[in-house]
Design an enzyme around this catalytic site. Structure first.
Site, PDB file in Angstrom:
ATOM      1  N   ASP A  67       0.837  -1.207   0.000  1.00  0.00           N
ATOM      2  CA  ASP A  67       0.000   0.000   0.000  1.00  0.00           C
ATOM      3  C   ASP A  67       0.871   1.256   0.000  1.00  0.00           C
ATOM      4  O   ASP A  67       2.077   1.190   0.257  1.00  0.00           O
ATOM      5  CB  ASP A  67      -0.991   0.001   1.176  1.00  0.00           C
ATOM      6  CG  ASP A  67      -0.375  -0.417   2.500  1.00  0.00           C
ATOM      7  OD1 ASP A  67       0.875  -0.456   2.593  1.00  0.00           O
ATOM      8  OD2 ASP A  67      -1.118  -0.700   3.449  1.00  0.00           O
ATOM      9  N   ASN A 136      -8.748  -1.576  13.021  1.00  0.00           N
ATOM     10  CA  ASN A 136     -10.140  -1.694  12.580  1.00  0.00           C
ATOM     11  C   ASN A 136     -10.331  -2.917  11.674  1.00  0.00           C
ATOM     12  O   ASN A 136     -11.334  -3.018  10.975  1.00  0.00           O
ATOM     13  CB  ASN A 136     -10.560  -0.421  11.829  1.00  0.00           C
ATOM     14  CG  ASN A 136      -9.700  -0.167  10.599  1.00  0.00           C
ATOM     15  OD1 ASN A 136      -8.760  -0.921  10.327  1.00  0.00           O
ATOM     16  ND2 ASN A 136     -10.009   0.877   9.857  1.00  0.00           N
ATOM     17  N   HIS A 138      -8.406  -3.714   9.109  1.00  0.00           N
ATOM     18  CA  HIS A 138      -7.979  -3.552   7.719  1.00  0.00           C
ATOM     19  C   HIS A 138      -6.787  -4.447   7.402  1.00  0.00           C
ATOM     20  O   HIS A 138      -5.993  -4.809   8.276  1.00  0.00           O
ATOM     21  CB  HIS A 138      -7.714  -2.082   7.351  1.00  0.00           C
ATOM     22  CG  HIS A 138      -6.490  -1.452   7.940  1.00  0.00           C
ATOM     23  ND1 HIS A 138      -6.390  -0.089   8.161  1.00  0.00           N
ATOM     24  CD2 HIS A 138      -5.290  -1.960   8.331  1.00  0.00           C
ATOM     25  CE1 HIS A 138      -5.198   0.187   8.641  1.00  0.00           C
ATOM     26  NE2 HIS A 138      -4.507  -0.929   8.762  1.00  0.00           N
ATOM     27  N   GLU A 143      -9.859  -0.739   3.904  1.00  0.00           N
ATOM     28  CA  GLU A 143     -10.584  -0.276   5.082  1.00  0.00           C
ATOM     29  C   GLU A 143     -11.990  -0.872   5.107  1.00  0.00           C
ATOM     30  O   GLU A 143     -12.577  -1.128   4.049  1.00  0.00           O
ATOM     31  CB  GLU A 143     -10.705   1.256   5.023  1.00  0.00           C
ATOM     32  CG  GLU A 143      -9.367   1.993   5.021  1.00  0.00           C
ATOM     33  CD  GLU A 143      -8.783   2.153   6.409  1.00  0.00           C
ATOM     34  OE1 GLU A 143      -8.682   1.142   7.133  1.00  0.00           O
ATOM     35  OE2 GLU A 143      -8.411   3.280   6.766  1.00  0.00           O
TER      36      GLU A 143
HETATM   37  C1  F6R Z   1       1.173  -1.410   6.420  1.00  0.00           C
HETATM   38  C2  F6R Z   1      -0.235  -1.798   6.332  1.00  0.00           C
HETATM   39  C3  F6R Z   1      -1.161  -1.804   7.493  1.00  0.00           C
HETATM   40  C4  F6R Z   1      -0.547  -2.361   8.777  1.00  0.00           C
HETATM   41  C5  F6R Z   1      -1.564  -2.361   9.918  1.00  0.00           C
HETATM   42  C6  F6R Z   1      -0.938  -2.780  11.235  1.00  0.00           C
HETATM   43  O1  F6R Z   1       1.777  -1.507   5.139  1.00  0.00           O
HETATM   44  O2  F6R Z   1      -0.661  -2.100   5.275  1.00  0.00           O
HETATM   45  O3  F6R Z   1      -2.300  -2.569   7.137  1.00  0.00           O
HETATM   46  O4  F6R Z   1      -0.086  -3.658   8.549  1.00  0.00           O
HETATM   47  O5  F6R Z   1      -2.125  -1.084  10.070  1.00  0.00           O
HETATM   48  O6  F6R Z   1       0.065  -1.869  11.569  1.00  0.00           O
HETATM   49  P1  F6R Z   1       1.064  -2.108  12.782  1.00  0.00           P
HETATM   50  O7  F6R Z   1       1.868  -3.319  12.451  1.00  0.00           O
HETATM   51  O8  F6R Z   1       1.883  -0.866  12.862  1.00  0.00           O
HETATM   52  O9  F6R Z   1       0.213  -2.332  13.992  1.00  0.00           O
END
Ligand code: F6R
Length: 245
Positions: A67, A136, A138, A143
């Site tokens: 992403d 959430n 995702h 999302e």
């Molecule tokens: C990052 C991404 C997000 C994270 C998610 C968890 O490239 O795509 O989906 O994997 O928000 O983030 P952390 O690991 O920081 O809790």
């Protein structure tokens, strides 16, 4: 689903790195999608250490960006590509030519999403997607609500994601409002998904993702239907999983 519960984050990182190293040893040019975020960072550091110790050749991996924030170029230190480059591509000595980006600064973001999907297809599909779990639910920036067939696309970030990313940006007002993400369809078609989750703050959402109803409101719940899923969670993140209660 294979669920591995580790005593702590360090062990999670070691187990995740070992899984990645096994894949790379058996298929050095594997196609992988890689999350940034905090959770996989320990695992990437461990993999770099394995590479140093054992001479594992990681340089042939074909890496697909998961992403990107809309509007940020690759050289912007805040871009997720920049983060992936520092934490994975450079330590693993992967040349840029082996990387399929989601360029957040492209003039036509829809066209680059379509090109990304074509590149996945041309690569013969994804061998491994390494994913973190959003607070959430995702996956990437899929999302909620996110349908399992949703393609790679431009997406509006939810308030919750803006809030949780504010710490990287010096305040919520500075967080970009839109992003590009590999679609749910791409992630769910991966031959293997590795989901990593660490810490108490992920306990509720991990339980809903793995044991709750499969619903667009919790995009990660579709992983229950993935062809092959490995979840590595530390004890704190796994605290609410039912067999533990
Ligand atoms: C990052 C991404 C997000 C994270 C998610 C968890 O490239 O795509 O989906 O994997 O928000 O983030 P952390 O690991 O920081 O809790």
């Amino acid at each position: 689903m294979k669920l591995i519960i580790t005593p702590d984050y360090d062990e999670l990182s070691r187990r995740g790195a070992a899984l990645m190293a096994d894949l790379i040893a058996s298929k050095p040019d594997a196609a992988v999608i890689l999350a940034t975020g905090e959770t996989p960072m320990g695992m990437y550091r461990e993999l770099a250490a394995i590479r140093q110790r054992s001479g594992l050749d990681t340089s042939r991996l074909r890496v697909f960006q998961l992403d990107a924030y809309l509007g940020l170029g690759p050289d912007d230190p805040r871009s997720l590509y920049g983060w992936m480059k520092r934490s994975f591509l450079d330590p693993m000595q992967i040349p840029d030519t082996n990387v399929v980006r989601l360029p957040g600064d492209a003039p036509d973001p829809r066209a680059v999403c379509a090109a990304y999907e074509q590149a996945v297809e041309a690569a013969g599909g994804i061998d491994l997607s390494v994913l973190g779990l959003g607070p959430n639910g995702h996956l990437g920036f899929n999302e909620p609500p996110a349908e399992p067939r949703s393609p790679s696309r431009v997406i509006d970030l939810t308030e919750e994601s803006i809030e949780s990313n504010a710490r990287y940006w010096g305040g919520r007002d500075r967080v970009p409002r839109q992003a590009l993400t590999a679609g749910m369809s791409v992630l769910l078609a991966s031959r293997h998904v590795l989901l990593v989750a660490s810490g108490e703050r992920k306990a509720g959402i991990l339980q809903r993702a793995l044991q709750g109803p499969v619903t667009p409101q919790v995009p990660a719940s579709y992983l229950q239907q993935a062809p092959r899923l490995t979840v590595i969670a530390d004890q704190d993140a796994a605290a609410l999983l039912r067999r533990y209660s």
